[in-house]
Design an enzyme around this catalytic site. Structure first.
Site, PDB file in Angstrom:
ATOM      1  N   TRP A 104      12.568 -14.749  17.491  1.00  0.00           N
ATOM      2  CA  TRP A 104      11.328 -14.931  18.243  1.00  0.00           C
ATOM      3  C   TRP A 104      11.315 -16.391  18.689  1.00  0.00           C
ATOM      4  O   TRP A 104      11.460 -17.291  17.854  1.00  0.00           O
ATOM      5  CB  TRP A 104      10.151 -14.627  17.313  1.00  0.00           C
ATOM      6  N   LYS A 131      -0.485  -7.337  14.375  1.00  0.00           N
ATOM      7  CA  LYS A 131       0.089  -6.037  14.757  1.00  0.00           C
ATOM      8  C   LYS A 131      -0.425  -4.920  13.856  1.00  0.00           C
ATOM      9  O   LYS A 131      -0.847  -3.886  14.334  1.00  0.00           O
ATOM     10  CB  LYS A 131       1.611  -6.070  14.659  1.00  0.00           C
ATOM     11  N   ASP A 171       9.032 -14.709   7.415  1.00  0.00           N
ATOM     12  CA  ASP A 171       8.051 -14.464   8.461  1.00  0.00           C
ATOM     13  C   ASP A 171       7.791 -12.962   8.453  1.00  0.00           C
ATOM     14  O   ASP A 171       8.678 -12.159   8.776  1.00  0.00           O
ATOM     15  CB  ASP A 171       8.607 -14.915   9.821  1.00  0.00           C
TER      16      ASP A 171
HETATM   17  N1  PMP Z   1       6.546 -13.936  13.976  1.00  0.00           N
HETATM   18  C1  PMP Z   1       7.121 -12.978  14.709  1.00  0.00           C
HETATM   19  C2  PMP Z   1       8.516 -12.564  14.400  1.00  0.00           C
HETATM   20  C3  PMP Z   1       6.422 -12.373  15.760  1.00  0.00           C
HETATM   21  O1  PMP Z   1       7.012 -11.431  16.493  1.00  0.00           O
HETATM   22  C4  PMP Z   1       5.092 -12.790  16.023  1.00  0.00           C
HETATM   23  C5  PMP Z   1       4.279 -12.198  17.120  1.00  0.00           C
HETATM   24  N2  PMP Z   1       4.951 -11.748  18.213  1.00  0.00           N
HETATM   25  C6  PMP Z   1       4.546 -13.798  15.237  1.00  0.00           C
HETATM   26  C7  PMP Z   1       5.294 -14.336  14.209  1.00  0.00           C
HETATM   27  C8  PMP Z   1       3.174 -14.364  15.474  1.00  0.00           C
HETATM   28  O2  PMP Z   1       2.150 -13.531  15.214  1.00  0.00           O
HETATM   29  P1  PMP Z   1       0.661 -13.926  15.581  1.00  0.00           P
HETATM   30  O3  PMP Z   1       0.368 -13.317  16.909  1.00  0.00           O
HETATM   31  O4  PMP Z   1      -0.145 -13.365  14.486  1.00  0.00           O
HETATM   32  O5  PMP Z   1       0.565 -15.415  15.649  1.00  0.00           O
END
Ligand code: PMP
Length: 406
Positions: free
Chosen positions: A136, A254, A218
């Site tokens: 990410w 999510k 994460d």
């Molecule tokens: N880590 C990963 C691997 C993600 O895919 C995401 C969201 N796409 C996040 C962290 C961040 O999540 P949030 O929207 O809660 O900040």
């Protein structure tokens, strides 16, 4: 005053969503942003969320006073509990702490800021931080912006076999300098949809323990990968049983569909209660100068859900509904591709899990199709752009595909 400010490049995934919104084509499909959609292509407010929202509105005892700096206590403890498990030895031994953060991003940020200041000696901006290749995209920037000067990739994805490059991954762990920080995706790896198996995780843990590497999980998709919270937390819990001191950034964006409420938690597992206390005291200082104290609505909602047996059961059911639909979409796509006799093998579509799929298609392949999409920027495509153009031959499709840089 601002004449010298250069124009920054837009954040790809948000730019794509805006372009999508502005596009009048009725055939448009947005495959970029990692947000769940219903059969109608609409966002889904979880039924349990609607129910708890009503409870909150009706509760006259609640007000809008500031929360404590570290957040809502019942949210922090219940969030850590679903990551580490009801019967976690670390929780029982009183050596778990937590900070309510602004989404998973906030939890990563808080962890990064703390580590840069306090891990492995004071102000250790030179400690290498390893993020998976690919990952990410924000992982790189969050750690770099916290002051880490050396954010590097570790081998993860084997493009040839469309799977985990275990040998490469283990090799990078073996050669990383002692005390390096490794960001590990707890489940449903973004963007490859490919996780280590249990045995592979055990191998990773063995090297990390032996080489004294720091584990920073994460966890943005707990429940989303398999439909089962415990199954998706297996890796995190295994590392705890192996005695690691570690961080785990949790996002509830999510699995609760609470994307814009910014609900996250940083779980800290340390050697003993005294270590946790001192770490949290420093975290408090960092929060104070960052967001001072967190917002309450999303955290209340999650805390009430996790702490009420019937609501917890209903939430698990809602999460399973989402996970099952994602699995069904994968199976349907694969079946259709095979039914159409599309060249190549498509097993990876169903072998990968979570919201994302690495198609394995390269730029040359995509350009042999006729389509009108203009946002294809790289051969690292994580969605099903060309697969869908194969599925719907002849249609003029605008598909919004997230560009993934390496
Ligand atoms: N880590 C990963 C691997 C993600 O895919 C995401 C969201 N796409 C996040 C962290 C961040 O999540 P949030 O929207 O809660 O900040």
């Amino acid at each position: 005053l601002f004449g010298e400010v250069p124009q920054a490049t837009p954040v790809a995934v948000f730019k794509l969503s805006n372009d999508f919104k502005d596009d009048p084509n009725p055939m448009k499909v947005n495959l970029g942003v990692g947000a769940y959609r219903t059969d109608e292509g609409q966002p889904w407010v979880l039924p349990v969320v609607k129910k708890v929202e009503k409870l909150i509105v009706a509760d006259n005892r609640l007000n809008h006073e500031y929360l404590p700096i570290l957040g809502l206590p019942e949210f922090r403890s219940s969030a850590s509990k679903i990551a580490l498990g009801e019967d976690s030895p670390a929780i029982q031994e009183n050596r778990v702490g937590a900070v309510q953060c602004l989404g998973g991003t906030g939890a990563l940020k808080m962890g990064a800021e703390f580590l840069r200041r306090w891990y492995n000696g004071n102000d250790n901006m030179k400690t290498p931080v390893y993020v998976s290749a690919p990952t990410w995209e924000n992982h790189n920037s969050v750690f770099a912006n916290a002051g880490f000067k050396d954010v590097r990739p570790y081998k993860y994805w084997d493009a040839e076999k469309r799977g985990l490059d275990l040998a490469g991954f283990l090799g990078d762990l073996e050669t990383a300098p002692k005390h390096s920080i490794f960001v590990l995706h707890a489940c449903a790896h973004n963007p490859t949809g490919t996780d280590p198996t249990h045995v592979e995780w055990m191998q990773v843990a063995e090297v990390m323990e032996r080489r004294k590497l720091f584990v920073f999980f994460d966890s943005a998709y707990q429940g989303f990968a398999s439909g089962c919270l415990d199954k998706d937390a297996w890796a995190v819990r295994y590392f705890v049983t192996q005695g690691f001191e570690m961080f785990c950034a949790q996002s509830f964006s999510k699995n609760f569909g609470l994307y814009n409420e910014r609900v996250g938690n940083l779980t800290i597992v340390a050697r003993d209660a005294d270590n946790v206390r001192r770490v949290l005291s420093q975290m408090e200082k960092i929060v104070r100068v960052t967001w001072s104290n967190p917002p309450s609505q999303g955290a209340r909602l999650v805390a009430i859900t996790l702490n009420t047996a019937e609501l917890f059961a209903e939430w698990k059911d809602n999460v399973k509904t989402m996970a099952d639909r994602v699995l069904l979409m994968r199976a349907s796509l694969q079946a259709k591709l095979q039914a159409l006799g599309t060249p190549g093998t498509w097993d990876h579509i169903t072998q990968q899990i979570g919201m994302f799929s690495f198609t394995g298609l390269n730029r040359v392949y995509t350009h042999t199709h006729t389509h009108t999409h203009t946002h294809l920027l790289s051969h690292h495509i994580r969605c099903c752009y060309c697969l869908l153009s194969v599925l719907l031959p002849g249609d003029s499709l605008y598909l919004y595909v997230q560009y993934q840089s390496n």
